[in-house]
Write a protein that holds these residues in place. Structure first.
Motif, PDB file in Angstrom:
ATOM      1  N   ARG A 163       0.996  -1.390  -0.087  1.00  0.00           N
ATOM      2  CA  ARG A 163       0.030  -0.022   0.098  1.00  0.00           C
ATOM      3  C   ARG A 163       0.880   1.156  -0.135  1.00  0.00           C
ATOM      4  O   ARG A 163       1.597   1.504   0.922  1.00  0.00           O
ATOM      5  N   TYR A 164       0.641   1.926  -0.943  1.00  0.00           N
ATOM      6  CA  TYR A 164       1.334   3.448  -0.913  1.00  0.00           C
ATOM      7  C   TYR A 164       0.431   4.498  -0.448  1.00  0.00           C
ATOM      8  O   TYR A 164      -0.871   4.412  -1.039  1.00  0.00           O
ATOM      9  N   ALA A 165       1.099   5.329   0.064  1.00  0.00           N
ATOM     10  CA  ALA A 165       0.486   6.478   0.273  1.00  0.00           C
ATOM     11  C   ALA A 165       0.750   7.976  -0.471  1.00  0.00           C
ATOM     12  O   ALA A 165       2.096   8.379  -0.762  1.00  0.00           O
ATOM     13  N   LEU A 166       0.040   8.663  -1.012  1.00  0.00           N
ATOM     14  CA  LEU A 166       0.262  10.100  -1.451  1.00  0.00           C
ATOM     15  C   LEU A 166      -0.032  11.076  -0.343  1.00  0.00           C
ATOM     16  O   LEU A 166      -0.979  11.240   0.181  1.00  0.00           O
ATOM     17  N   LEU A 167       1.415  11.944  -0.130  1.00  0.00           N
ATOM     18  CA  LEU A 167       1.129  12.647   1.087  1.00  0.00           C
ATOM     19  C   LEU A 167       1.409  14.206   0.761  1.00  0.00           C
ATOM     20  O   LEU A 167       2.172  14.493  -0.246  1.00  0.00           O
ATOM     21  N   GLY A 168       0.798  14.930   1.523  1.00  0.00           N
ATOM     22  CA  GLY A 168       0.895  16.420   1.385  1.00  0.00           C
ATOM     23  C   GLY A 168       0.983  17.082   2.571  1.00  0.00           C
ATOM     24  O   GLY A 168       0.993  16.714   3.519  1.00  0.00           O
ATOM     25  N   ARG A 169       0.699  18.512   2.469  1.00  0.00           N
ATOM     26  CA  ARG A 169       0.726  19.128   4.018  1.00  0.00           C
ATOM     27  C   ARG A 169      -0.591  19.240   4.388  1.00  0.00           C
ATOM     28  O   ARG A 169      -0.680  19.697   5.448  1.00  0.00           O
ATOM     29  N   SER A 170      -1.590  18.997   3.576  1.00  0.00           N
ATOM     30  CA  SER A 170      -2.858  19.195   4.336  1.00  0.00           C
ATOM     31  C   SER A 170      -3.884  17.917   3.756  1.00  0.00           C
ATOM     32  O   SER A 170      -3.641  17.552   2.575  1.00  0.00           O
ATOM     33  N   GLU A 171      -4.623  17.415   4.804  1.00  0.00           N
ATOM     34  CA  GLU A 171      -5.360  16.213   4.433  1.00  0.00           C
ATOM     35  C   GLU A 171      -6.495  16.752   3.460  1.00  0.00           C
ATOM     36  O   GLU A 171      -7.505  15.941   3.028  1.00  0.00           O
ATOM     37  N   ARG A 172      -6.734  17.886   3.542  1.00  0.00           N
ATOM     38  CA  ARG A 172      -7.729  18.328   2.470  1.00  0.00           C
ATOM     39  C   ARG A 172      -7.629  18.527   0.985  1.00  0.00           C
ATOM     40  O   ARG A 172      -8.317  18.707   0.187  1.00  0.00           O
ATOM     41  N   SER A 173      -6.217  18.068   0.941  1.00  0.00           N
ATOM     42  CA  SER A 173      -5.684  18.466  -0.477  1.00  0.00           C
ATOM     43  C   SER A 173      -6.349  17.380  -1.744  1.00  0.00           C
ATOM     44  O   SER A 173      -6.241  17.480  -2.844  1.00  0.00           O
ATOM     45  N   SER A 174      -7.002  16.159  -1.110  1.00  0.00           N
ATOM     46  CA  SER A 174      -7.630  15.203  -1.875  1.00  0.00           C
ATOM     47  C   SER A 174      -9.066  15.612  -2.488  1.00  0.00           C
ATOM     48  O   SER A 174      -9.416  14.740  -3.233  1.00  0.00           O
ATOM     49  N   ALA A 175      -9.354  16.881  -2.023  1.00  0.00           N
ATOM     50  CA  ALA A 175     -10.965  17.198  -2.549  1.00  0.00           C
ATOM     51  C   ALA A 175     -11.063  16.859  -3.897  1.00  0.00           C
ATOM     52  O   ALA A 175     -12.209  16.640  -4.411  1.00  0.00           O
ATOM     53  N   ASN A 176     -10.015  17.404  -4.660  1.00  0.00           N
ATOM     54  CA  ASN A 176     -10.308  17.635  -6.309  1.00  0.00           C
ATOM     55  C   ASN A 176      -9.558  16.319  -7.135  1.00  0.00           C
ATOM     56  O   ASN A 176      -9.653  16.374  -8.276  1.00  0.00           O
ATOM     57  N   PHE A 177      -9.224  15.479  -6.431  1.00  0.00           N
ATOM     58  CA  PHE A 177      -8.489  14.207  -6.976  1.00  0.00           C
ATOM     59  C   PHE A 177      -9.838  13.425  -7.735  1.00  0.00           C
ATOM     60  O   PHE A 177     -10.585  13.261  -7.364  1.00  0.00           O
ATOM     61  N   ARG A 178      -9.348  12.680  -8.680  1.00  0.00           N
ATOM     62  CA  ARG A 178     -10.345  11.979  -9.359  1.00  0.00           C
ATOM     63  C   ARG A 178     -10.066  10.391  -9.049  1.00  0.00           C
ATOM     64  O   ARG A 178      -9.549   9.627  -9.712  1.00  0.00           O
TER      65      ARG A 178
END
Length: 316
Positions: free
Chosen positions: A216-231
């Protein structure tokens, strides 16, 4: 609606029937009383939104009115004190959750919005993903690049550099493996995620070539809200992941809040992050399909600030 079922024809004419009838009448009175309290709680939520203004002040007001369920000992019989405290504590919890639901359901978006992390990004960092290059990580990048527009890759030479590239704003995201079917959670990578305060924005399960097992891989960023616009595909659901190390935090209350907000437990793990101090971290993943995630995370941020929301994400 009934606290105790009382319509039992076989008990007609008995003392039990009479007592149940008295309790049923009290239930009717309670229904009216609680409906009145619910109406006043809605008024309270509106007042908090009006008086609070921004989200931090709103949370401060809600925190200030938290009750531990205490009652006035002078108004009740001593022999009933313990049971009444427990009853009031449970009622207080559900009323508090109603306040959170009402406040964050009605608060305008402009009041709920906290300044994002976009300001820290360098101009060329948008949708840039850092990862240590190998054939497996390339496949993970191939998936994650497909859920956003114009993804770009960069290849740091160490896990530290991968994480720091996001922390320093040179990349918007990074990729790390976080779990395998054989070994479970990969502690060293979770330690990096926690130490660098990264948030899981999406997950991808890379199935082994023999079809048995996965990484299992994770795409990580600074904010958990970053995924709102992901497809991201919804077929595997939406998840909320939290972690904390304070053993005094009430797991029962966290689970009660989750249940109230419609979240369901997906997994629970205890991680030993530091082998020297043997520090333990509790990690809980909730399935969040059709759940009130806003109220859940707001409750944690207000009442349990030591609980870290590791991510709100979809999984493929």
């Amino acid at each position: 609606m009934s606290l105790i079922y009382s319509n039992i024809p076989e008990l007609e004419g008995t003392d039990t029937e009479i007592t149940l009838a008295n309790l049923a009448q009290l239930e009717t009175d309670l229904e009216r009383l609680f409906e009145k309290r619910m109406a006043h709680l809605c008024e309270l939520a509106n007042a908090i939104i009006k008086d609070g203004g921004d989200v931090d002040l709103v949370k401060s007001i809600i925190l200030s009115i938290r009750s531990d369920g205490e009652i006035d000992e002078g108004r009740v019989s001593n022999e009933n004190l313990d049971e009444l405290r427990k009853l009031f504590l449970n009622i207080s919890f559900f009323e508090r959750m109603m306040i959170f639901r009402e406040v964050f359901g009605k608060m305008p978006q402009r009041q709920r919005t906290v300044e994002g992390d976009e300001a820290h990004l360098l101009p060329e960092a948008h949708n840039r993903i850092a990862y240590m290059r190998n054939s497996y990580n390339d496949k993970a990048f191939g998936f994650f690049s497909g859920i956003m527009d114009d993804a770009k890759a960069t290849y740091p030479e160490s896990i530290t550099d991968v994480c720091e590239s996001v922390l320093n704003g040179r990349c918007e995201y990074c990729i790390l493996p976080i779990e395998t079917m054989r070994d479970g959670r990969l502690i060293s990578f979770y330690q990096a995620i926690i130490n660098y305060d990264l948030k899981i924005c999406a997950e991808y399960d890379l199935v082994n070539t023999d079809g048995a097992g996965y990484t299992r891989y994770a795409l990580l960023g600074r904010s958990e809200r970053s995924s709102a616009n992901f497809r991201t595909s919804k077929k595997n659901g939406r998840f909320v992941e939290i972690t904390y190390s304070d053993s005094s935090i009430s797991l029962i209350e966290i689970l009660s809040v989750a249940e109230y907000c419609g979240l369901k437990i997906d997994s629970v793990d205890t991680l030993v992050i530091n082998e020297i101090s043997e520090e333990k971290r509790f990690c809980i993943v909730f399935s969040a399909e059709n759940a009130d995630v806003e109220s859940f995370t707001a409750y944690l941020a207000t009442d349990f600030p030591d609980v870290v929301v590791l991510g709100i994400y979809g999984r493929a």
